[in-house]
Design a protein around this motif. Structure first.
Motif, short mmCIF file in Angstrom:
data_model
loop_
_atom_site.label_atom_id
_atom_site.label_comp_id
_atom_site.label_asym_id
_atom_site.label_seq_id
_atom_site.Cartn_x
_atom_site.Cartn_y
_atom_site.Cartn_z
N GLY A 98 11.35 -2.86 4.50
CA GLY A 98 11.49 -2.18 3.05
C GLY A 98 10.34 -2.24 2.23
N MET A 99 9.74 -3.30 2.04
CA MET A 99 8.72 -3.53 1.21
C MET A 99 7.39 -2.80 1.76
SD MET A 99 7.42 -4.08 -1.55
CE MET A 99 8.65 -5.43 -2.36
N PHE A 100 7.04 -3.08 3.03
CA PHE A 100 6.13 -2.59 3.86
C PHE A 100 6.17 -1.09 3.62
CE2 PHE A 100 5.31 -6.66 6.13
CZ PHE A 100 4.14 -6.54 5.82
N PHE A 101 7.50 -0.44 3.82
CA PHE A 101 7.48 1.16 3.83
C PHE A 101 7.01 1.68 2.12
CE2 PHE A 101 9.85 4.92 2.75
CZ PHE A 101 9.89 5.72 4.02
N VAL A 102 7.80 0.84 1.26
CA VAL A 102 7.16 1.25 0.01
C VAL A 102 5.70 1.33 -0.43
CG1 VAL A 102 7.56 0.52 -2.50
CG2 VAL A 102 9.54 0.56 -1.21
N LEU A 103 5.15 -0.12 0.19
CA LEU A 103 3.69 -0.08 0.05
C LEU A 103 2.83 1.04 0.65
CD1 LEU A 103 3.37 -4.12 0.68
CD2 LEU A 103 3.23 -2.98 -1.55
N ALA A 104 3.57 1.46 1.80
CA ALA A 104 2.60 2.57 2.63
C ALA A 104 2.75 3.66 1.89
CB ALA A 104 3.17 2.66 3.95
N LEU A 105 3.92 3.97 1.36
CA LEU A 105 4.35 5.25 0.51
C LEU A 105 3.47 5.31 -0.60
CD1 LEU A 105 6.03 7.85 0.22
CD2 LEU A 105 7.77 6.42 -0.93
N VAL A 106 3.41 4.12 -1.45
CA VAL A 106 2.70 4.33 -2.85
C VAL A 106 1.11 4.47 -2.41
CG1 VAL A 106 2.23 2.87 -4.64
CG2 VAL A 106 4.45 3.19 -4.03
N MET A 107 0.42 3.75 -1.56
CA MET A 107 -0.81 3.72 -1.29
C MET A 107 -1.13 5.21 -0.73
SD MET A 107 -3.11 1.46 1.52
CE MET A 107 -2.40 2.48 3.00
N SER A 108 -0.22 5.76 0.13
CA SER A 108 -0.41 7.25 0.70
C SER A 108 -0.50 8.11 -0.57
CB SER A 108 0.66 7.48 1.48
OG SER A 108 0.40 6.80 2.55
N LEU A 109 0.59 8.07 -1.45
CA LEU A 109 0.68 9.00 -2.64
C LEU A 109 -0.51 8.82 -3.70
CD1 LEU A 109 4.54 8.61 -3.85
CD2 LEU A 109 3.11 10.45 -2.48
N ILE A 110 -1.04 7.48 -4.05
CA ILE A 110 -1.98 7.27 -4.91
C ILE A 110 -3.39 7.84 -4.32
CG2 ILE A 110 -3.46 5.72 -6.11
CD1 ILE A 110 -1.01 3.99 -6.56
N SER A 111 -3.59 7.46 -2.81
CA SER A 111 -4.69 8.17 -2.00
C SER A 111 -4.79 9.41 -2.22
CB SER A 111 -4.75 7.33 -0.60
OG SER A 111 -4.90 6.00 -0.85
N SER A 112 -3.73 10.29 -1.96
CA SER A 112 -3.82 11.56 -2.04
C SER A 112 -4.11 12.24 -3.48
CB SER A 112 -2.52 12.46 -1.41
OG SER A 112 -1.25 12.03 -2.37
N MET A 113 -3.87 11.69 -4.37
CA MET A 113 -4.16 12.10 -5.78
C MET A 113 -5.56 11.93 -6.08
SD MET A 113 -0.82 11.22 -8.23
CE MET A 113 -0.82 9.28 -7.81
N VAL A 114 -6.07 10.79 -5.57
CA VAL A 114 -7.63 10.39 -5.73
C VAL A 114 -8.07 10.22 -4.47
CG1 VAL A 114 -9.35 9.23 -7.04
CG2 VAL A 114 -6.83 9.50 -7.92
N PRO A 115 -8.33 11.02 -3.38
CA PRO A 115 -8.88 10.81 -2.00
C PRO A 115 -10.19 10.26 -2.02
CG PRO A 115 -8.31 13.26 -2.35
CD PRO A 115 -8.20 12.57 -3.79
N VAL A 116 -10.24 9.27 -1.11
CA VAL A 116 -11.44 8.55 -0.74
C VAL A 116 -11.64 7.27 -1.82
CG1 VAL A 116 -13.93 8.22 -0.17
CG2 VAL A 116 -12.60 10.34 0.54
#
Length: 232
Positions: free
Chosen positions: A64-82
């Motif tokens: 559950g926590m790993f899923f949330v971490l990956a989701l948050v990381m992907s969302l933030i990274s997509s908003m500010v790529p690289v």
């Protein structure tokens, strides 16, 4: 010049950072500690199956926590790529390091990579450039470069290295077995592709498995620095 602790731009004649107070007289690594003198191991062989399996076991125990971490990381990274990808990935590695060490790992660990903002940012930019250029050359060089630099963020976090020494240290490990580590990257990509095929949301399980597997591999090959373990 920039402060290696907080990333604040400072005048070259200052002895201390006006933002965090870090001494600027030496060349410290991230978190204000000098980089570790490190010797590359010899005879290293990639163990893709074991590392991916260990990564899956780690993720499965706290899915559950790993899923949330990956989701948050992907969302933030997509908003500010690289720009934010490197610090967030470093924070994800710190979370995995805590899991390996049996420490209490928290959601906030994802953002501890921002303590290494400057070296992880520059590493992300340089590696993205190298890998993109390599991918243009028939894809395979891009895969090899991805393998060469797979441990970069861990060397920054664990050994307090700057971006270029960390990239060199990662390469020093991988050059023992270019083919094996490149196959690790290929299998990792297949794991992520499988996650995408599992109704897309499976990718937020697959990504943590790969990150956890890389952290496990680093721990087995290089080992965590005692002073880093003491701060986790």
């Amino acid at each position: 010049m920039f402060c290696h602790r907080c990333g604040t731009q400072v005048a070259p004649d200052l002895q201390f950072c006006p933002n965090c107070g870090q001494s600027l007289g030496a060349t410290p690594g991230p978190w204000g500690a000098p980089p570790v003198a490190w010797t590359a191991p010899a005879g290293v062989q990639a163990m893709t199956g074991r590392w991916i399996g260990a990564g899956w076991q780690m993720v499965k125990a706290d899915i559950g926590m790993f899923f949330v971490l990956a989701l948050v990381m992907s969302l933030i990274s997509s908003m500010v790529p690289v720009i934010l990808h490197g610090p967030l990935l470093a924070g994800f590695h710190i979370y995995c390091m805590k899991k390996i060490l049996g420490r209490r790992a928290e959601f906030a660990d994802l953002f501890t990579g921002f303590n290494f903002f400057v070296p992880t940012l520059v590493a992300s930019l340089v590696m993205s450039l190298f890998i993109s250029l390599g991918t243009l050359l028939c894809i395979i060089p891009g895969l090899v470069l991805s393998a060469m630099y797979m441990f970069t963020y861990l060397f920054i976090v664990d050994k307090r290295m700057d971006f270029w020494p960390a990239m060199q240290a990662s390469h020093a490990v991988v050059r023992n077995d270019y083919f094996g580590f490149t196959m690790f990257i290929v299998v990792s990509m297949l794991v992520i592709l499988l996650g995408v095929l599992c109704c897309v949301v499976g990718v937020f399980v697959a990504i943590p498995v790969v990150i956890a597997a890389i952290t496990v591999a680093y721990q087995e090959i290089v080992g965590f620095e005692p002073r880093t373990v003491a701060t986790l």
